[in-house]
Design a protein around this motif. Structure first.
Motif, PDB file in Angstrom:
ATOM      1  N   HIS A   1      -5.941 -17.436 -62.480  1.00  0.00           N
ATOM      2  CA  HIS A   1      -5.966 -18.796 -63.017  1.00  0.00           C
ATOM      3  C   HIS A   1      -5.186 -18.849 -64.317  1.00  0.00           C
ATOM      4  O   HIS A   1      -5.470 -18.097 -65.251  1.00  0.00           O
ATOM      5  N   ARG A   2      -4.189 -19.730 -64.359  1.00  0.00           N
ATOM      6  CA  ARG A   2      -3.443 -19.960 -65.589  1.00  0.00           C
ATOM      7  C   ARG A   2      -3.841 -21.311 -66.166  1.00  0.00           C
ATOM      8  O   ARG A   2      -4.160 -22.235 -65.431  1.00  0.00           O
ATOM      9  N   THR A   3      -3.800 -21.416 -67.476  1.00  0.00           N
ATOM     10  CA  THR A   3      -4.340 -22.602 -68.131  1.00  0.00           C
ATOM     11  C   THR A   3      -3.355 -23.754 -68.221  1.00  0.00           C
ATOM     12  O   THR A   3      -3.735 -24.857 -68.583  1.00  0.00           O
ATOM     13  N   ALA A   4      -2.088 -23.508 -67.905  1.00  0.00           N
ATOM     14  CA  ALA A   4      -1.096 -24.579 -68.002  1.00  0.00           C
ATOM     15  C   ALA A   4      -0.035 -24.386 -66.941  1.00  0.00           C
ATOM     16  O   ALA A   4       0.180 -23.286 -66.440  1.00  0.00           O
ATOM     17  N   LYS A   5       0.654 -25.481 -66.595  1.00  0.00           N
ATOM     18  CA  LYS A   5       1.746 -25.424 -65.628  1.00  0.00           C
ATOM     19  C   LYS A   5       2.999 -24.987 -66.371  1.00  0.00           C
ATOM     20  O   LYS A   5       3.600 -25.759 -67.114  1.00  0.00           O
ATOM     21  N   GLY A   6       3.388 -23.728 -66.172  1.00  0.00           N
ATOM     22  CA  GLY A   6       4.489 -23.183 -66.953  1.00  0.00           C
ATOM     23  C   GLY A   6       5.754 -22.935 -66.167  1.00  0.00           C
ATOM     24  O   GLY A   6       6.695 -22.342 -66.688  1.00  0.00           O
ATOM     25  N   GLY A   7       5.799 -23.371 -64.913  1.00  0.00           N
ATOM     26  CA  GLY A   7       6.992 -23.167 -64.113  1.00  0.00           C
ATOM     27  C   GLY A   7       6.842 -22.020 -63.138  1.00  0.00           C
ATOM     28  O   GLY A   7       6.001 -21.124 -63.312  1.00  0.00           O
ATOM     29  N   LEU A   8       7.694 -22.028 -62.122  1.00  0.00           N
ATOM     30  CA  LEU A   8       7.617 -21.037 -61.055  1.00  0.00           C
ATOM     31  C   LEU A   8       7.813 -19.623 -61.585  1.00  0.00           C
ATOM     32  O   LEU A   8       7.070 -18.704 -61.247  1.00  0.00           O
ATOM     33  N   GLY A   9       8.834 -19.438 -62.428  1.00  0.00           N
ATOM     34  CA  GLY A   9       9.120 -18.106 -62.948  1.00  0.00           C
ATOM     35  C   GLY A   9       7.979 -17.543 -63.760  1.00  0.00           C
ATOM     36  O   GLY A   9       7.622 -16.366 -63.642  1.00  0.00           O
ATOM     37  N   ALA A  10       7.386 -18.378 -64.594  1.00  0.00           N
ATOM     38  CA  ALA A  10       6.266 -17.925 -65.418  1.00  0.00           C
ATOM     39  C   ALA A  10       5.078 -17.519 -64.553  1.00  0.00           C
ATOM     40  O   ALA A  10       4.388 -16.534 -64.847  1.00  0.00           O
ATOM     41  N   ALA A  11       4.836 -18.277 -63.488  1.00  0.00           N
ATOM     42  CA  ALA A  11       3.736 -17.932 -62.580  1.00  0.00           C
ATOM     43  C   ALA A  11       3.995 -16.589 -61.896  1.00  0.00           C
ATOM     44  O   ALA A  11       3.098 -15.743 -61.783  1.00  0.00           O
TER      45      ALA A  11
END
Length: 271
Positions: free
Chosen positions: A91-101
């Motif tokens: 679980h990530r807390t913000a939508k940071g883009g495909l690469g970041a995920a």
């Protein structure tokens, strides 16, 4: 189910991984294999695609990386993980883009000791039943890409304009970056663990769809082997595509900058 902090890796410092031990999984000949699957508002697709993946490849595990989807995708992923030890959730807390995920997912998978780390979409565009093609080819490669644009590859339900945009974009990549990969923008792929350890993930700054091209280029520049195998890419039937004009422009700008930088460095070396 045990909780794993998402590590001390900078790409995952805002995340929490939830997973269960996979001791009941049948070993894969390549070792431990995990497919990283980023999600944002994929509640209509996630259960369907994860179940297809686990049925097609029982020895493969899946890591869902959810960027706090408001439609409840994260909760669905948690339910899947509760029922099957082969499913893990980050679980990530913000939508940071495909690469970041993907960087967060790669960091988790490397820390957890996986030998093969793959990528695939959660919308059904990538067919889990074709994953065996990529895994088989990894025996003689460091990165294998499921390609739409080599003989045997295809797309389903794409308008001509989108096909021309993708083919043209990949031609531009080949010409500007000087790489012989027909589908450098593809997101269905598998890496050896050693590949991700060699290409400097900590230096990657691309966060959008250009992330895919970035990692192909890094792999080739590291002297590693990239292979492409044909796949059938099927346009999603549920949910909204994350591709936009802004994303395409960002990709074009970054690829142009990389290409010009490489050409300048080549000129300096010759002088």
């Amino acid at each position: 189910m045990s909780d794993h902090p998402a590590a001390d890796h900078p790409a995952a410092d805002d995340a929490l991984a939830q997973s269960a031990p996979a001791e009941h999984s049948t070993p894969h000949p390549l070792g431990r294999v995990v497919m990283v699957m980023p999600t944002f508002n994929e509640a209509d697709n996630l259960t369907w695609i994860v179940e297809r993946l686990l049925h097609a490849q029982p020895a493969v595990e899946v890591l869902v990386v959810d960027d706090s989807s408001p439609d409840g995708t994260g909760r669905i992923a948690d339910d899947l993980a509760e029922r099957d030890p082969r499913v893990h959730v980050l679980h990530r807390t913000a939508k940071g883009g495909l690469g970041a995920a993907y960087l967060a997912g790669f960091a988790w998978a490397l820390e957890e000791g996986f030998d093969v780390i793959g990528e695939m979409d959660a919308d059904g565009s990538h067919q889990p039943e074709q994953l065996h093609r990529l895994l088989a080819a990894l025996g003689e490669a460091d990165l294998v890409i499921g390609s739409r644009w080599i003989p045997g590859g295809s797309v389903v339900n794409w308008p001509l304009q989108r096909e021309l945009l993708s083919r043209g974009g990949n031609l531009y990549v080949r010409l500007l970056l000087g790489i012989d990969v027909k589908d450098a923008t593809a997101g269905f792929r598998v890496y050896r663990r050693t590949t991700l350890e060699k290409i400097g993930l900590e230096e990657v700054r691309s966060t959008g769809y250009v992330f895919q091209t970035d990692l192909v280029s890094r792999t080739l520049h590291a002297g590693l082997t990239v292979r492409e195998v044909p796949i059938e890419f099927v346009e999603r039937v549920r949910g909204a595509s994350k591709m936009s004009g802004q994303v395409a422009v960002e990709s074009l700008q970054r690829i142009t900058a990389w290409g010009l930088r490489d050409r300048w460095q080549q000129l300096r070396r010759r002088r």
